[in-house]
Scaffold this active site. Structure first.
Site, PDB file in Angstrom:
ATOM      1  N   CYS A 162       0.829  -1.288   0.082  1.00 17.00           N
ATOM      2  CA  CYS A 162      -0.016   0.184  -0.033  1.00 17.00           C
ATOM      3  C   CYS A 162       0.742   1.319  -0.076  1.00 17.00           C
ATOM      4  CB  CYS A 162      -0.938  -0.116   1.285  1.00 17.00           C
ATOM      5  SG  CYS A 162      -1.862   1.493   1.469  1.00 17.00           S
ATOM      6  N   TYR A 163       0.563   2.058  -1.007  1.00 18.70           N
ATOM      7  CA  TYR A 163       1.421   3.365  -0.927  1.00 18.70           C
ATOM      8  C   TYR A 163       1.455   4.405   0.117  1.00 18.70           C
ATOM      9  CZ  TYR A 163      -2.524   5.266  -4.119  1.00 18.70           C
ATOM     10  OH  TYR A 163      -3.551   5.641  -4.555  1.00 18.70           O
TER      11      TYR A 163
END
Length: 193
Positions: free
Chosen positions: A20-21
């Site tokens: 997840c960024y």
């Protein structure tokens, strides 16, 4: 952590995919930049594909469907890549699991791949050096692995087009400190100096 000075010119920009960024952004913009003040010139979350012929301008929902081949990344510009790139790659391996293919914790799908998108051969050389160093330490038992698996599956790709995510996704965990993040520091510092 130590840097690898080099007389070879290194691009100042690269993209890192570590699941997840939001967590990737938090750990690099906040934690890495605390360890190495003024190392980050700019950074933004978005998407990059390892394939040249990828769908253009993908939406977050489209990427999350797993059909585009894009990876959630943090696109980073360093102030001094010759001084900070190797430290950044090492730090990248401290807060995510590079041994799980297309997965970080509960987040599963190609968009969550562990990936390094490089802009030149010197960046590639440094990324391979750091990965080899870490894998050798895991294989030899010098490092009790903080990861789920035993083999690093991080992919190194040539950088393609970076598509920024919508504004509400930029600095999400800075705006929402209790927001979702499955990243954590697996090691306090690089164990192989």
């Amino acid at each position: 952590m130590s840097s690898c000075p080099s007389s070879t010119q290194i691009s100042s920009t690269l993209a890192l995919g570590a699941g997840c960024y939001w967590g990737t952004e938090k750990y690099i913009k906040k934690e890495f930049n605390t360890l190495f003040p003024n190392s980050i010139k700019s950074a933004s979350v978005g998407f990059m594909s390892p394939h040249e012929n990828h769908p253009k301008n993908p939406s977050y929902r489209h990427v999350c469907s797993g059909t585009t081949g894009h990876v959630e990344v943090l696109n980073i510009e360093l102030n001094d890549p010759s001084k900070h790139l190797e430290d950044l790659i090492r730090f990248f391996f401290l807060f995510h699991d590079p041994t799980t293919e297309n997965r970080q914790g509960n987040d599963v799908g190609t968009q969550y791949a562990s990936a390094i998108f490089v802009h030149d051969e010197e960046q590639r050389r440094i990324a391979i050096k750091v990965m080899d160093e870490l894998q050798q330490a895991m294989d030899s038992g010098k490092l009790s692995s903080p990861y789920r698996g035993k083999k690093i599956v991080t992919q190194i790709h040539d950088a393609t087009v970076f598509y920024p995510a919508h504004e509400e996704h930029q600095e999400y965990l800075m705006k929402n400190p209790n927001g979702y993040c499955n990243h954590y520091m697996r090691m306090k510092a690089w164990p192989l100096n």
